[in-house]
Design an enzyme around this catalytic site. Sequence first.
Site, PDB file in Angstrom:
ATOM      1  N   ASP A 161      66.541  62.922  55.705  1.00 39.57           N
ATOM      2  CA  ASP A 161      67.066  61.573  55.963  1.00 39.57           C
ATOM      3  C   ASP A 161      65.962  60.537  55.955  1.00 39.57           C
ATOM      4  O   ASP A 161      66.094  59.463  55.366  1.00 39.57           O
ATOM      5  CB  ASP A 161      67.784  61.539  57.306  1.00 39.57           C
ATOM      6  CG  ASP A 161      69.216  61.971  57.170  1.00 39.57           C
ATOM      7  OD1 ASP A 161      69.866  61.549  56.214  1.00 39.57           O
ATOM      8  OD2 ASP A 161      69.675  62.750  58.000  1.00 39.57           O
ATOM      9  N   ASP A 204      75.614  65.623  49.555  1.00 41.92           N
ATOM     10  CA  ASP A 204      75.499  65.867  50.992  1.00 41.92           C
ATOM     11  C   ASP A 204      76.874  65.970  51.641  1.00 41.92           C
ATOM     12  O   ASP A 204      77.107  66.817  52.512  1.00 41.92           O
ATOM     13  CB  ASP A 204      74.686  64.737  51.625  1.00 41.92           C
ATOM     14  CG  ASP A 204      74.409  64.994  53.087  1.00 41.92           C
ATOM     15  OD1 ASP A 204      74.235  66.162  53.459  1.00 41.92           O
ATOM     16  OD2 ASP A 204      74.375  64.020  53.866  1.00 41.92           O
TER      17      ASP A 204
END
Length: 461
Positions: free
Chosen positions: A379, A251
Amino acid sequence: MTELSANVHFQHGQLTENFPDNHLSNTNDNTERRRHENSDNPDSESNGQPQNSTRQVVEQDDEEEELTLKYGAKHVIMLFAPVTLCMVVVVATIKSVSFYTRKDGQLIYTPFTEETETVGQRALNSILNAAIMISVIIVMTILLVVLYKYRCYKVIHGWLIISSLFLLFFFSFIYLTEVFKTYNLAMDYITLALMVWNFGVVGMICIHWKGPLRLQQAYLIMISALMALVFIKYLPEWTAWLILAVISVYDLIAVLSPKGPLRMLVETAQERNETLFPALIYSSTMIWLVNMAEEDPEAQKPAPKRSTYDKQATGNQTQSESAEADDGGFSQEWEQQRDNRIGPQESTAETRAHAQAFQSSSLTSEDPEERGVKLGLGDFIFYSVLVGKASATASGDWNTTLACFVAILIGLCLTLLLLAIFKKALPALPISITFGLVFYFATDNLVQPFMDQLAFHQFYI
């Protein structure tokens, strides 16, 4: 997040911030210009009144800063609530429904088993599983970026609709079945089918079309929790921890590198002035598809640029028409009539300050959905996987679960703080996941044995 006029997006672990019309930077430039003009002309007057532009500008800046803090704090809380709710649903399910902690197999993306004779072989198998899983995620992300870049919107919508169908119908059916078995509730298949049908259809309408904001948010949280539960059940223990560590590093690279897929996706959406797909993003304010459905779609379409050129070409046909187009209708006759009615008007620093204050207030009042917090479902899923895996593998210890929960919220808060400081796209997973992993292993291997010894020897602190 603390920037009011910012759009905060998150796609598979990315927070971004869009500043429309560079409003803050223009405000600072105009502030310096007004201060310079006021220092050059300290005794200038407008309509018999001394100019206090510097004081007004300072007051305006203070008000904007106060509004920024209030609005940012409000949406930080609005972001904490859904993340907390998703993790609570996952932990409650893990603690009560034994189906999601029972080992019944593995995903096809993790073919290597961890039930080996040696620790080295188990570590090697977990590394191979994590490598395969991360490779699949990278390929899927690149495929999504390529489809979006070449405007294959129908393919993306079909992809998301199929995924939503599986989550809302098949996975919710399994979830309800196991919950009824756990609590020994009698339920016939016809009633259960009707419940799943109503749940799934309403969810598809709210997510992919329009519906109440709270209902849409509830469905997005629920499908994130269902996906997290699937990962918790079918991912081996060491593989899950390794995937969480590697996905946070990926990420970081995908968001901050110039050619990162997530950065390219968000930049492409910003260039086209488009909103990313609502099936991937949790929004704290009214989702844009609802406004598009409620209002006239033809009225919302911006005027094509070619019409401007057509007007200019038409206006250049005759000299009189070009003159009318240049003055915008405010001819000399109109100015004379205005001066006769209200007196001569001049552009001064004070009048410009009032005009800018009015413009800034109009900018902050328009498009409330643009000021909302948007966080991707990736998330929610990985945060819940971390907390749920800690709850399932930490010998039923609540201290470890609570430590991971607090660590994730602290990491999310620090990410939002860095977003307000740097005002650029930042990944949301690395800090939270790093804190969560550190808190998990520290609590499970250090704090919990220490507390067990205290309880064994009946020491109280």
